[in-house]
Motif scaffolding. Sequence first.
Motif, mmCIF file in Angstrom:
data_model
loop_
_atom_site.group_PDB
_atom_site.id
_atom_site.type_symbol
_atom_site.label_atom_id
_atom_site.label_comp_id
_atom_site.label_asym_id
_atom_site.label_seq_id
_atom_site.Cartn_x
_atom_site.Cartn_y
_atom_site.Cartn_z
ATOM 1 N N UNK A 1 0.811 -1.226 0.000
ATOM 2 C CA UNK A 1 0.000 0.000 0.000
ATOM 3 C C UNK A 1 0.846 1.279 0.000
ATOM 4 N N UNK A 2 1.973 1.286 0.702
ATOM 5 C CA UNK A 2 2.799 2.489 0.817
ATOM 6 C C UNK A 2 3.988 2.496 -0.153
ATOM 7 N N UNK A 3 3.976 1.567 -1.116
ATOM 8 C CA UNK A 3 5.050 1.528 -2.098
ATOM 9 C C UNK A 3 4.776 2.533 -3.229
ATOM 10 N N UNK A 4 5.835 2.820 -3.973
ATOM 11 C CA UNK A 4 5.738 3.785 -5.065
ATOM 12 C C UNK A 4 4.914 3.220 -6.226
ATOM 13 N N UNK A 5 4.047 4.057 -6.772
ATOM 14 C CA UNK A 5 3.221 3.775 -7.956
ATOM 15 C C UNK A 5 2.093 2.786 -7.688
ATOM 16 N N UNK A 6 1.820 2.468 -6.428
ATOM 17 C CA UNK A 6 0.750 1.510 -6.139
ATOM 18 C C UNK A 6 -0.588 2.244 -6.089
ATOM 19 N N UNK A 7 -1.529 1.816 -6.926
ATOM 20 C CA UNK A 7 -2.866 2.405 -6.942
ATOM 21 C C UNK A 7 -3.844 1.361 -7.449
ATOM 22 N N UNK A 8 -5.124 1.563 -7.163
ATOM 23 C CA UNK A 8 -6.126 0.603 -7.594
ATOM 24 C C UNK A 8 -7.465 1.297 -7.783
ATOM 25 N N UNK A 9 -7.913 1.356 -9.028
ATOM 26 C CA UNK A 9 -9.255 1.836 -9.312
ATOM 27 C C UNK A 9 -9.472 3.324 -9.164
ATOM 28 N N UNK A 10 -8.419 4.086 -8.894
ATOM 29 C CA UNK A 10 -8.584 5.525 -8.720
ATOM 30 C C UNK A 10 -8.305 6.233 -10.037
#
Length: 657
Positions: free
Chosen positions: A318-327
Amino acid sequence: MTDTPKKRILIIDDAPENIRIVTEILKDKYALTAATSGEKALKLAQSGTPPELILLDIMMPGIDGYEVCRRLKDDGNTKDIPVIFLTAKTAIEDEIRGFELGAVDYITKPISPPKVKARVRTHLNLEAARQKLEKQNLELIEAARLREDVDNIMQHDLKGPLNSIIALPNVLLQDQSLNLEQKESLKAIEQSGYRMLNMINLSLDLFKMEKGIYTFQPIPVNLIKVIIKIISDIKGIAKAKDVTLQILLDGHPPSEKNQFNVLAEELLCYSMFSNLIKNAVEASPEHEMVSVTFSRNNDGCISVHNTGVVPKSIRESFFDKYVTSGKRGGTGLGTYSARLMAENQKGTISLATSEADGTCISVHLPLAGEDVRASDEPGDRLVSRQMEELESRIAALPPLRVLIADDDEYSLKILTKYLDYPNLTVESAENGKAAAEKVSKGHIRMVFMDMEMPIMDGYQAMQEIRKWEQQSGLQTVHSRAPQQQIDERPIPIVVLSAHNEAKIRQHCLESGFSHYLVKPARKTELLETLLRFFEGENFVETEKNNEPSNKRNGTNQQYLVEIDADFKDIIPSFLNNKKEDIMTMQDALDRLSFEEIRKIGHKLKGTSSIYGFDYMSTLCFALEEAAKNQETDTIRKNINLLADYLANVIIKYVSKE
């Protein structure tokens, strides 16, 4: 060569006549589209070629202007389009509601064509600058291999214009004739400037955090105050989803006087929690609550909770770089930057999420000691009180001649305005060479020096000044030397730089500069710097008996003259005109035009005496007599004495009732 495409503007008004009027004003420079209803306007704004600015009426049938604006700001595709209300509603509460919904300006009818043109041009330029800055920030985060070159661009080329954007509103707000609308507009410009500056600083700081070279400078920060400000800034987003925002301190809503002080940096805290709370609102289901909870144990814990759930696929990273989901439009940098900021402030950040309990992000930061507190005094009142104290101390300083060296004309104007006090005389130089030459004439007592200037930069100019001091028998020092006379003391030279790196600051101070200020320097910083070097000095006496009592060797001395306060509005222009008369006399002397000199001397003799400049009147009488006798050397001597007097005179306005 093709012409630059015209900027697209959408005019929304249910009255065709109003649309025709606005069209006539703007048609020559812009590509215009019109809509007579809110429904049609929203379709046009959401089309493949959306407008770059919207002029919006409020009172319309169906969907009114306020609702149109709200929907535009709730839509990710249209939220950044500047909206200017163009309306007959003149009540202050209507205007405030417009700004709260996200409008950038508010123009009341009947409209003024020049005002409409100016406002449209200004906000199109601001939006272009915002888009450019946003694009550059994203590129900077990714292009680490170009960071050294980009750092210079960010620090100087972008910060330079921001100096004026931030400082000019503060200068203009001193005008007592401004109405409420003008004051609010100026404050909005100032706040936007600071937001841009913080974006620039933060992008550079994140790079340093990634590389492990960020220098943490903790101070007591009242996080309750910070969180309240964040919630105020994002309430529009929460309102659009009908999400309630709640703050709890030890299980209860805090009052304005409550403190939750941590050792941190306020800008980093604002950026970190703004990101986390905004993300919580966006992730929360509609009609739910987002809570921010404060609790104390061995450290300070701030928890941000919403009822949404983080997808299982990204929980571990969750706090890693470039991690995103559905946003939509997400970069995956928000939570990553929050982790960097928490850890660089000697804290931690963690995630807990489940279907039953929702999502909670907890940040732990070191608590400030009970005896170390952030100020809980309201900001405006605190700043006003501090400024009053500073100004009273500045008034007690001896008369000083200060030089500001900067190649930006607006920076010169702003800094000169900041130092506009009766006992301070401010000169300016547009490059380092001009600054060094002015100092070598012996008038200057202090220098504020920009580092990056043409012809000769600030570092080279400082070296030239220190060399001149050595040749003059002055030993270079970097702090006050009370045992010396003020006009025999080495000159404090203060750096004005956009760079805030510790190694640059240290290098400057070790090389011969006396102090270091980071641009944009606030007025309080300039005044505090003056006090640092000169507070407690006193060497000026009052002009009496037709000759300054502190006149020593006849040149380069400061002269204090008491003038009737009734003349306060007249004297500055009077003195400036006299300086022009001196130039005219010098030119006349070169041409041996003695009659021209006699006439000017005769005129100045009378006017200077009327206002109370007795010594000036005496010099002008001597000029008049010398011109009658065509005594060239005597004329030149008295012109020089008069020029020296005008360059060093200090006015004290007194009531002579």
